[in-house]
Design a protein around this motif. Structure first.
Motif, PDB file in Angstrom:
ATOM      1  N   ILE A 193       0.845  -1.214   0.000  1.00  8.07           N
ATOM      2  CA  ILE A 193       0.000   0.000   0.000  1.00  8.07           C
ATOM      3  C   ILE A 193       0.874   1.255   0.000  1.00  8.07           C
ATOM      4  CG2 ILE A 193      -1.596   1.343   1.423  1.00  8.07           C
ATOM      5  CD1 ILE A 193      -2.883  -1.315   2.250  1.00  8.07           C
ATOM      6  N   ALA A 194       1.944   1.256   0.809  1.00  3.83           N
ATOM      7  CA  ALA A 194       2.837   2.419   0.866  1.00  3.83           C
ATOM      8  C   ALA A 194       3.544   2.633  -0.471  1.00  3.83           C
ATOM      9  CB  ALA A 194       3.849   2.229   1.991  1.00  3.83           C
ATOM     10  N   ALA A 195       3.970   1.542  -1.084  1.00  5.30           N
ATOM     11  CA  ALA A 195       4.700   1.645  -2.348  1.00  5.30           C
ATOM     12  C   ALA A 195       3.810   2.119  -3.484  1.00  5.30           C
ATOM     13  CB  ALA A 195       5.327   0.299  -2.691  1.00  5.30           C
ATOM     14  N   THR A 196       2.499   1.873  -3.381  1.00  8.14           N
ATOM     15  CA  THR A 196       1.565   2.258  -4.457  1.00  8.14           C
ATOM     16  C   THR A 196       0.693   3.441  -4.061  1.00  8.14           C
ATOM     17  OG1 THR A 196      -0.043   0.635  -3.636  1.00  8.14           O
ATOM     18  CG2 THR A 196       1.497  -0.098  -5.341  1.00  8.14           C
ATOM     19  N   ASN A 197       1.115   4.193  -3.058  1.00  7.35           N
ATOM     20  CA  ASN A 197       0.288   5.305  -2.567  1.00  7.35           C
ATOM     21  C   ASN A 197       0.050   6.356  -3.644  1.00  7.35           C
ATOM     22  OD1 ASN A 197      -0.868   6.809  -0.083  1.00  7.35           O
ATOM     23  ND2 ASN A 197       0.512   8.305  -1.006  1.00  7.35           N
ATOM     24  N   HIS A 198       0.987   6.522  -4.584  1.00  7.30           N
ATOM     25  CA  HIS A 198       0.824   7.540  -5.626  1.00  7.30           C
ATOM     26  C   HIS A 198      -0.339   7.216  -6.558  1.00  7.30           C
ATOM     27  CE1 HIS A 198       3.447   4.409  -7.251  1.00  7.30           C
ATOM     28  NE2 HIS A 198       3.040   4.746  -8.473  1.00  7.30           N
ATOM     29  N   TRP A 199      -0.849   5.976  -6.476  1.00  9.86           N
ATOM     30  CA  TRP A 199      -2.013   5.617  -7.293  1.00  9.86           C
ATOM     31  C   TRP A 199      -3.323   5.859  -6.543  1.00  9.86           C
ATOM     32  CZ3 TRP A 199       0.266   0.253  -9.058  1.00  9.86           C
ATOM     33  CH2 TRP A 199       1.222   0.468 -10.054  1.00  9.86           C
ATOM     34  N   HIS A 200      -3.362   5.485  -5.251  1.00 11.38           N
ATOM     35  CA  HIS A 200      -4.643   5.526  -4.530  1.00 11.38           C
ATOM     36  C   HIS A 200      -4.701   6.599  -3.440  1.00 11.38           C
ATOM     37  CE1 HIS A 200      -2.390   3.424  -1.375  1.00 11.38           C
ATOM     38  NE2 HIS A 200      -2.051   2.489  -2.285  1.00 11.38           N
ATOM     39  N   HIS A 201      -3.541   7.056  -2.932  1.00 14.16           N
ATOM     40  CA  HIS A 201      -3.469   8.108  -1.895  1.00 14.16           C
ATOM     41  C   HIS A 201      -4.288   7.769  -0.642  1.00 14.16           C
ATOM     42  CE1 HIS A 201      -1.412  10.705  -4.764  1.00 14.16           C
ATOM     43  NE2 HIS A 201      -2.376  10.448  -5.655  1.00 14.16           N
ATOM     44  N   LEU A 202      -4.408   6.470  -0.342  1.00 17.98           N
ATOM     45  CA  LEU A 202      -5.176   6.067   0.852  1.00 17.98           C
ATOM     46  C   LEU A 202      -4.327   6.120   2.125  1.00 17.98           C
ATOM     47  CD1 LEU A 202      -7.151   3.005  -0.606  1.00 17.98           C
ATOM     48  CD2 LEU A 202      -8.005   5.310  -0.136  1.00 17.98           C
ATOM     49  N   LEU A 203      -3.000   6.040   1.971  1.00 18.95           N
ATOM     50  CA  LEU A 203      -2.119   6.112   3.140  1.00 18.95           C
ATOM     51  C   LEU A 203      -1.751   7.570   3.430  1.00 18.95           C
ATOM     52  CD1 LEU A 203      -0.551   4.348   5.206  1.00 18.95           C
ATOM     53  CD2 LEU A 203       1.395   4.416   3.634  1.00 18.95           C
ATOM     54  N   TRP A 204      -1.229   8.254   2.398  1.00 19.40           N
ATOM     55  CA  TRP A 204      -0.890   9.682   2.522  1.00 19.40           C
ATOM     56  C   TRP A 204      -1.681  10.448   1.450  1.00 19.40           C
ATOM     57  CZ3 TRP A 204       4.237   7.045   1.612  1.00 19.40           C
ATOM     58  CH2 TRP A 204       4.765   6.517   2.810  1.00 19.40           C
ATOM     59  N   PRO A 205      -2.805  11.054   1.799  1.00 20.83           N
ATOM     60  CA  PRO A 205      -3.594  11.808   0.806  1.00 20.83           C
ATOM     61  C   PRO A 205      -2.794  12.967   0.190  1.00 20.83           C
ATOM     62  CG  PRO A 205      -4.864  11.405   2.800  1.00 20.83           C
ATOM     63  CD  PRO A 205      -3.469  11.024   3.108  1.00 20.83           C
ATOM     64  N   GLU A 206      -1.953  13.600   1.003  1.00 20.72           N
ATOM     65  CA  GLU A 206      -1.140  14.691   0.498  1.00 20.72           C
ATOM     66  C   GLU A 206       0.177  14.732   1.260  1.00 20.72           C
ATOM     67  OE1 GLU A 206      -3.031  18.404   1.122  1.00 20.72           O
ATOM     68  OE2 GLU A 206      -3.414  18.060   3.253  1.00 20.72           O
ATOM     69  N   ILE A 207       1.221  15.179   0.557  1.00 24.44           N
ATOM     70  CA  ILE A 207       2.544  15.297   1.159  1.00 24.44           C
ATOM     71  C   ILE A 207       3.091  16.669   0.767  1.00 24.44           C
ATOM     72  CG2 ILE A 207       4.861  14.307   1.349  1.00 24.44           C
ATOM     73  CD1 ILE A 207       3.696  11.673   0.302  1.00 24.44           C
TER      74      ILE A 207
END
Length: 583
Positions: free
Chosen positions: A113-127
């Motif tokens: 999930i962390a590695a694919t966050n740029h697809w779904h943004h469920l872990l980090w919505p914004e950085i």
């Protein structure tokens, strides 16, 4: 690249955790849970290193990359710590490896999930990048999956705390210190992590959790050298406790079960015992309940599930002589008991063999030799005084010689058959035959002898009694019983040989109205270790050997033999034989 105090602390954390990892490597296979502690230190080292790089870089793409690397360790550490705790307090077993693998699904999924966050943004919505006193820091927005990770991690920590709290109640004072150190080591990084999760702005959004985990590793490493619990409890307990030949049950002063080893479980079956009352859980073994409730040290033996055990109880006291509990040690003595029974059986057999030998020597030395003195003496009188003796006297001497010869022949015949039976030379050859035919044959054989003493021989037969036995052995039994009846019945008396059917057995009775047998002599019948020498109504001698032969032959044919006193006078000997199957 940038450098600040936090990066220095993370670098120091990395160096310390690597050092602890190296030290742990040499102990990982010698202690229970050591491999998981080693993996914990590897994960802490990786988190510290990745965290230092994440803080040192200034581009957002690089910060995200190193944050993803951190997520190799973030969800993995609580799982490793949980399994380590289970192994330490013996709640987990080595055989549950397949269940432990299931736990690793959680960190694997979270890393993906962390590695694919740029697809779904469920872990980090914004950085976003923020400028702080320490330099450029990334502010990570917290999405739904982030809080799922946090809640799951805290639940695992809660389970850890529960297991450690429970172990703290059940273990003794030495191990309680070790458990408390583990509790502190568990709670420290969670407290620091909570500060980052809920009050990130206070600490400029830097995550000090890897530093806290490094301190956790140091605490556990300190425990290794201070208390050596990673060596003492898993290894000593596993080797010296679980692998003892004795089953061991440790009770506190309230009779609750504090610990139990694998040997005990193998004896009485696997069940959840730790923390429970012995009387409630092991009520089906009253001997253990008795030992647990006794005020003194005891030893007793008992049987359970076709096994034999020897159990002892030992009181446990502190330095003030105050009772702290009790230790029950249970040893499997089944094999010893079997050997003891075999030894007793061999001892009995040896005693019987010695008695048989003594009986044989006695008969040869005394009973078989003496009759020849009578024959020689009477024949000498006849030879020397033949012309001076009258016909009546000659007739009497000849009759006496004949009687002594017959008695001696009967004795010799019994002796030979008994010796053959004792040495196993005699062939056992059972067959079906009518017992009444054998009775009538024996009666007719001994009728002349009975007529000489004016004794009536009668039969009362239930016809159609077909038995399954060795006919030659049964003939010997009947010969001896009828001979004894004639020998001990007074002239003018009566002997009845009777057959009858009782259940699935034929019963043969030899009843006489002779001199009878005293109660004391009745106890000596059919016994090798007792000597029973009797004299007939006309001076006939007996050794008791014939009755021993009758006893052995009847039992070998599946029957029983006994004797009883008749009301008034006389004796009844009776024996049973199994009926033939067709009947």
């Amino acid at each position: 690249m940038q450098f600040n105090l936090y990066i220095s602390l993370l670098t120091l954390s990395f160096v310390i955790s690597v050092a602890v990892t190296v030290i742990t490597w040499s102990r990982r296979k010698t202690v229970r849970g050591g491999s998981y502690f080693f993996l914990m230190m590897v994960a802490i080292s990786l988190w510290s290193l990745a965290g230092a790089f994440e803080q040192s870089v200034t581009k957002i793409e690089l910060k995200i990359f190193w944050s993803v690397v951190c997520y190799v360790s973030i969800p993995l550490l609580p799982v490793l710590f949980y399994i380590f705790v289970l192994r330490f307090i013996q709640t987990g077993k080595e055989s549950n490896t397949h269940k432990e693998r299931f736990f690793f699904l959680f960190p694997a999924v979270i890393f993906i999930i962390a590695a694919t966050n740029h697809w779904h943004h469920l872990l980090w919505p914004e950085i976003t990048l923020v400028q702080s006193a320490g330099g450029v820091t990334a502010k990570y927005g917290h999405g739904t999956l982030f809080f799922i990770v946090v809640v799951t991690t805290y639940l695992i920590v809660a389970l850890n705390v529960y297991h450690l709290w429970r172990a703290n109640r059940l273990l003794n004072s030495i191990f309680r210190k070790q458990v408390r150190l583990l509790l502190l080591a568990q709670l420290l990084p969670i407290a620091v992590n909570s500060l980052y999760v809920f009050f990130g702005e206070v600490i400029d959004y830097v995550d000090p959790t890897p530093i806290a985990f490094t301190l956790t590793g140091l605490l556990i490493a300190y425990s290794i050298f201070k208390y050596s619990f990673l060596d003492l409890l898993p290894v000593a307990r596993n080797i010296m406790f679980d692998n003892l030949a004795e089953g061991v049950l440790l009770l506190d002063d309230s009779e609750r079960i504090v610990d139990v080893n694998n040997t005990f479980i193998s004896f009485f079956g696997e069940r959840e015992l730790i923390g429970k009352n012995l009387r409630d859980e092991l009520h089906f073994i009253p001997e253990l309940v008795r030992l647990s409730e006794s005020d003194r040290n005891e030893k007793l033996e008992f049987s359970y599930n076709e096994m034999f055990f020897s159990a002892i109880s030992l009181s446990i006291s502190n330095t003030k002589k105050e009772s702290q509990g009790k230790l029950l040690s249970i040893l499997d003595v089944t094999e010893l008991k079997i050997k003891e029974d075999i030894l007793l059986k061999k001892q009995t057999e040896l005693k019987e063999i010695n008695s048989a030998k003594d009986k044989l020597l006695s008969i040869i030395a005394h009973d078989l030799k003496n009759p020849f003195f009578g024959i020689i003496g009477l024949s000498d009188i006849l030879i020397e005084d033949f012309n001076e003796l009258g016909n009546d006297e000659k007739q009497k001497y000849l009759h006496d010689i004949n009687q002594v010869a017959k008695d001696t022949f009967q004795m010799l015949e019994n002796l030979l058959e008994w010796s053959r039976q004792q040495t196993g030379v005699m062939v056992f050859d059972p067959s079906s035959f009518d017992i009444n035919d054998v009775i009538k044959t024996i009666i007719e054989t001994y009728r002349p002898q009975a007529v000489l003493k004016s004794i009536r021989l009668e039969v009362e037969l239930v016809y159609g009694l077909t038995v399954f036995a060795d006919i030659n052995m049964i003939k010997t039994v009947l010969r001896n019983l009828v001979t004894n009846a004639v020998k001990f019945t007074k002239p003018g008396g009566k002997i009845i040989v009777k057959s009858e059917l009782v259940s699935d057995y034929a019963v043969v009775n030899v009843i006489d109205d002779g001199v009878g047998i005293t109660t004391e002599d009745m106890k000596k019948l059919f016994r090798m270790d007792e000597s029973l020498r009797t004299i007939g109504t006309l001076g006939e001698k007996g050794t008791g050997l014939g009755l021993l032969l009758c006893h052995d032959f009847v039992e070998q044919n599946g029957g029983t033999i006994a004797a009883e006193q008749n009301p008034g006078m006389g004796t009844t000997f009776f024996f049973t034989l199994p009926l033939a199957k067709e009947q």
